[in-house]
Write an enzyme that holds these catalytic residues in place. Structure first.
Site, PDB file in Angstrom:
ATOM      1  N   THR A  24       0.832  -1.206   0.000  1.00 33.84           N
ATOM      2  CA  THR A  24       0.000   0.000   0.000  1.00 33.84           C
ATOM      3  C   THR A  24       0.875   1.267   0.000  1.00 33.84           C
ATOM      4  O   THR A  24       0.537   2.255  -0.637  1.00 33.84           O
ATOM      5  CB  THR A  24      -0.958  -0.022   1.210  1.00 33.84           C
ATOM      6  OG1 THR A  24      -1.571  -1.303   1.212  1.00 33.84           O
ATOM      7  CG2 THR A  24      -2.021   1.036   1.120  1.00 33.84           C
ATOM      8  N   GLU A  60       3.419  -0.061   8.576  1.00 31.38           N
ATOM      9  CA  GLU A  60       3.697  -1.292   9.337  1.00 31.38           C
ATOM     10  C   GLU A  60       4.858  -0.955  10.249  1.00 31.38           C
ATOM     11  O   GLU A  60       5.959  -0.662   9.768  1.00 31.38           O
ATOM     12  CB  GLU A  60       4.159  -2.407   8.386  1.00 31.38           C
ATOM     13  CG  GLU A  60       3.052  -3.284   7.885  1.00 31.38           C
ATOM     14  CD  GLU A  60       3.535  -4.534   7.182  1.00 31.38           C
ATOM     15  OE1 GLU A  60       2.718  -5.130   6.490  1.00 31.38           O
ATOM     16  OE2 GLU A  60       4.709  -4.921   7.295  1.00 31.38           O
ATOM     17  N   CYS A 115     -12.410   3.338  17.540  1.00 31.38           N
ATOM     18  CA  CYS A 115     -12.710   4.453  18.453  1.00 31.38           C
ATOM     19  C   CYS A 115     -13.391   3.937  19.707  1.00 31.38           C
ATOM     20  O   CYS A 115     -13.353   4.561  20.754  1.00 31.38           O
ATOM     21  CB  CYS A 115     -13.580   5.499  17.749  1.00 31.38           C
ATOM     22  SG  CYS A 115     -15.315   5.016  17.557  1.00 31.38           S
ATOM     23  N   CYS A 175      -0.010  -4.822   9.603  1.00 35.43           N
ATOM     24  CA  CYS A 175      -0.869  -4.751   8.402  1.00 35.43           C
ATOM     25  C   CYS A 175      -1.012  -6.101   7.705  1.00 35.43           C
ATOM     26  O   CYS A 175      -1.871  -6.886   8.052  1.00 35.43           O
ATOM     27  CB  CYS A 175      -0.354  -3.681   7.442  1.00 35.43           C
ATOM     28  SG  CYS A 175      -1.278  -3.632   5.902  1.00 35.43           S
TER      29      CYS A 175
HETATM   30  N1  NAD Z   1      -8.623  -6.626   2.525  1.00 30.60           N
HETATM   31  C1  NAD Z   1      -7.612  -6.035   3.203  1.00 30.60           C
HETATM   32  O1  NAD Z   1      -7.792  -5.554   4.333  1.00 30.60           O
HETATM   33  C2  NAD Z   1      -6.234  -5.970   2.608  1.00 30.60           C
HETATM   34  C3  NAD Z   1      -5.125  -5.554   3.402  1.00 30.60           C
HETATM   35  C4  NAD Z   1      -3.825  -5.605   2.850  1.00 30.60           C
HETATM   36  C5  NAD Z   1      -3.655  -6.018   1.545  1.00 30.60           C
HETATM   37  N2  NAD Z   1      -4.736  -6.360   0.773  1.00 30.60           N
HETATM   38  C6  NAD Z   1      -4.618  -6.815  -0.621  1.00 30.60           C
HETATM   39  O2  NAD Z   1      -4.170  -8.171  -0.625  1.00 30.60           O
HETATM   40  C7  NAD Z   1      -3.583  -8.460  -1.897  1.00 30.60           C
HETATM   41  C8  NAD Z   1      -2.268  -9.204  -1.713  1.00 30.60           C
HETATM   42  O3  NAD Z   1      -1.286  -8.375  -1.112  1.00 30.60           O
HETATM   43  P1  NAD Z   1       0.272  -8.801  -1.148  1.00 30.60           P
HETATM   44  O4  NAD Z   1       0.999  -7.726  -0.417  1.00 30.60           O
HETATM   45  O5  NAD Z   1       0.435 -10.202  -0.704  1.00 30.60           O
HETATM   46  O6  NAD Z   1       0.551  -8.673  -2.720  1.00 30.60           O
HETATM   47  P2  NAD Z   1       1.659  -9.378  -3.660  1.00 30.60           P
HETATM   48  O7  NAD Z   1       1.672  -8.584  -4.919  1.00 30.60           O
HETATM   49  O8  NAD Z   1       2.945  -9.575  -2.930  1.00 30.60           O
HETATM   50  O9  NAD Z   1       1.077 -10.818  -3.935  1.00 30.60           O
HETATM   51  C9  NAD Z   1       0.060 -11.079  -4.850  1.00 30.60           C
HETATM   52  C10 NAD Z   1       0.372 -12.404  -5.530  1.00 30.60           C
HETATM   53  O10 NAD Z   1      -0.712 -12.709  -6.385  1.00 30.60           O
HETATM   54  C11 NAD Z   1      -0.203 -13.256  -7.592  1.00 30.60           C
HETATM   55  N3  NAD Z   1      -1.155 -13.013  -8.660  1.00 30.60           N
HETATM   56  C12 NAD Z   1      -1.600 -11.823  -9.116  1.00 30.60           C
HETATM   57  N4  NAD Z   1      -2.475 -12.003 -10.133  1.00 30.60           N
HETATM   58  C13 NAD Z   1      -2.587 -13.329 -10.309  1.00 30.60           C
HETATM   59  C14 NAD Z   1      -3.321 -14.135 -11.211  1.00 30.60           C
HETATM   60  N5  NAD Z   1      -4.099 -13.598 -12.119  1.00 30.60           N
HETATM   61  N6  NAD Z   1      -3.196 -15.472 -11.109  1.00 30.60           N
HETATM   62  C15 NAD Z   1      -2.379 -16.038 -10.176  1.00 30.60           C
HETATM   63  N7  NAD Z   1      -1.658 -15.325  -9.298  1.00 30.60           N
HETATM   64  C16 NAD Z   1      -1.747 -13.980  -9.373  1.00 30.60           C
HETATM   65  C17 NAD Z   1       1.122 -12.528  -7.811  1.00 30.60           C
HETATM   66  O11 NAD Z   1       2.013 -13.278  -8.653  1.00 30.60           O
HETATM   67  C18 NAD Z   1       1.654 -12.384  -6.389  1.00 30.60           C
HETATM   68  O12 NAD Z   1       2.509 -13.447  -6.017  1.00 30.60           O
HETATM   69  C19 NAD Z   1      -3.453  -7.118  -2.602  1.00 30.60           C
HETATM   70  O13 NAD Z   1      -4.522  -6.980  -3.516  1.00 30.60           O
HETATM   71  C20 NAD Z   1      -3.587  -6.116  -1.467  1.00 30.60           C
HETATM   72  O14 NAD Z   1      -4.054  -4.866  -1.932  1.00 30.60           O
HETATM   73  C21 NAD Z   1      -6.009  -6.350   1.298  1.00 30.60           C
HETATM   74 ZN    ZN Z   2      -0.138  -2.532   4.489  1.00 28.36          ZN
HETATM   75 ZN    ZN Z   3     -15.384   3.213  15.968  1.00 29.25          ZN
END
Ligand code: NAD
Ligand code: ZN
Ligand code: ZN
Length: 380
Positions: A50, A71, A100, A178
């Protein structure tokens, strides 16, 4: 009282002046905390995607100059008026979303999406007075997600700080701020796989591997890891994944491949890619009758989820989660204790370490997709 309480603290911070340009380590002034705010001394911080997305500012509202970082782990230096649950010297994890304690989400057992302190990536100021606590020669510098941990000192709303066990090594547990908690909670709090069950994890970045760690802790016996990058499989070997599937090796929908491998579908799936096709596959690869799919990845804003309603009528459940459904202040201390009790393994996520002066290298590692988490020490 600490000797610096109530005073402006000059210290080093890594300032992002322009999208995609290296951060500049320079002196900033950090104002004292106001009502319900806390100033902390950051000990360790790490870099998460992020930070990178908003630093690149491709598609998001650019807001510069800005101090990124969310983080981290640190120690309370001073507290503002009205803060009663934190004291000077407490060890804390800052969190990009808060609790909060008063809103209807905080009062609900089922939600962690606080109305007041929920993540806001467009805001560069503190809630109390709509101003920044960081400045350079009088020029305000924007905050990022209320944390801005790429600074030796930072000011954070007390609702975004989890007080943790002071014996916990901050250079390890900082990664619980995070991504790791997000993936872990997606499995333990939302997918809830039963002992001996099967689970598919889509995307083996830090978040997906944390989901796999949750599956290991829950006692799932088949943990299928799916990614399109073979580089990821090497790292993932340490995470208890029992089978790897490279989605690029198949010329039919990956949900069909998983269903075939598991005689009708997996019991649970967790999607951690942000790719819409993977989200649909994650839902369609769970077993009818009981399967639960959990979406974690953040999709592009125009993505649309399409599936036949019969897939739901056949008793599959689709869920989504934000920060692994953990309430930051209430729940994070016990996640730290899981690490202290050796139930949760964190060391395997830490692939690099750097002194603060070399923080830009951490961006290079992430841009190249090298490693999982890089711990940046503020004091080296
Ligand atoms: N919901 C939440 O609260 C929250 C919090 C933090 C992160 N996230 C999200 O979680 C996701 C993962 O984060 P990360 O830091 O591990 O990211 P990252 O980029 O390190 O890992 C993502 C993985 O997905 C694989 N990938 C992407 N597209 C693909 C496809 N079409 N087919 C197969 N594999 C595929 C990539 O090769 C990579 O290894 C991100 O979208 C991030 O924004 C969500
Ligand atoms: Zn984060
Ligand atoms: Zn609250």
């Amino acid at each position: 009282m600490s000797s610096t309480a109530g005073l402006v603290i000059p210290c080093k911070a890594a300032v992002a002046w322009e999208a995609g340009k290296p951060l500049v380590i320079q002196q900033v002034e950090v104002a004292p905390p106001q009502t319900m705010e806390v100033r902390i001394k950051v000990k360790y911080t790490s870099l998460c995607h992020t930070d990178l997305y908003f630093w690149e500012a491709k598609g998001q509202t650019p807001l510069f100059p800005r101090i990124f970082g969310h983080e981290a782990a640190g120690i309370v230096e001073s507290v503002g008026e009205g803060v009663t649950d934190l004291q000077i010297g407490d060890h804390v994890l800052p969190v990009f979303t808060g609790e909060c304690g008063d809103c209807k989400h905080c009062k609900s057992e089922e939600s962690n999406m606080c109305n007041l302190l929920r993540i806001n990536t467009d805001r560069g100021v503190m809630l109390n007075d709509g101003k920044s606590r960081f400045s350079i020669n009088g020029t305000p510098i924007n905050h990022f997600v209320g944390t801005s941990t790429f600074s030796e000192y930072t000011v954070i709303h007390s609702g975004c700080l989890a007080k943790i066990n002071p014996l916990a090594p901050m250079d390890k547990v900082c990664i619980l701020s995070c991504g790791i908690s997000t993936g872990l909670g997606a499995t333990l709090n939302v997918a809830k796989p039963k002992r001996g069950s099967s689970i598919a994890i889509f995307g083996l970045g830090a978040v997906g591997l944390a989901a796999a760690e949750g599956a290991r802790i829950a006692g799932a016996s088949r943990i299928i890891g799916i990614d399109r990058s073979p580089k990821r499989f090497k790292e993932a070997e340490k995470f208890g994944i029992t089978e790897f599937v490279n989605s690029e090796d198949h010329d039919r929908p990956i949900q069909e491949v998983i269903a075939e491998m598991t005689n009708g579908g997996v019991d649970r799936s967790v999607e951690c890619t942000g790719n819409i096709d993977c989200m649909i596959a994650a839902f369609e690869c769970v077993h009818d009758g009981w399967g639960v799919a959990v979406l974690v990845g953040v999709p592009s804003k125009d993505a649309v989820f399409m599936t036949k309603p019969i897939n739901m009528l056949n008793e599959r459940t689709l869920k989504g989660t934000f920060f692994g459904n953990y309430k930051p202040r209430t729940d994070l201390p016990s996640v730290v204790d899981m690490y202290m009790n050796k139930e949760l393994e964190l060391d395997k996520f830490i692939t690099h370490r750097l002194p603060f002066s070399e923080i830009n290298k951490a961006f290079d590692y992430m841009l190249k997709g090298e490693g999982l988490r890089c711990i940046i020490s503020m004091e080296e």
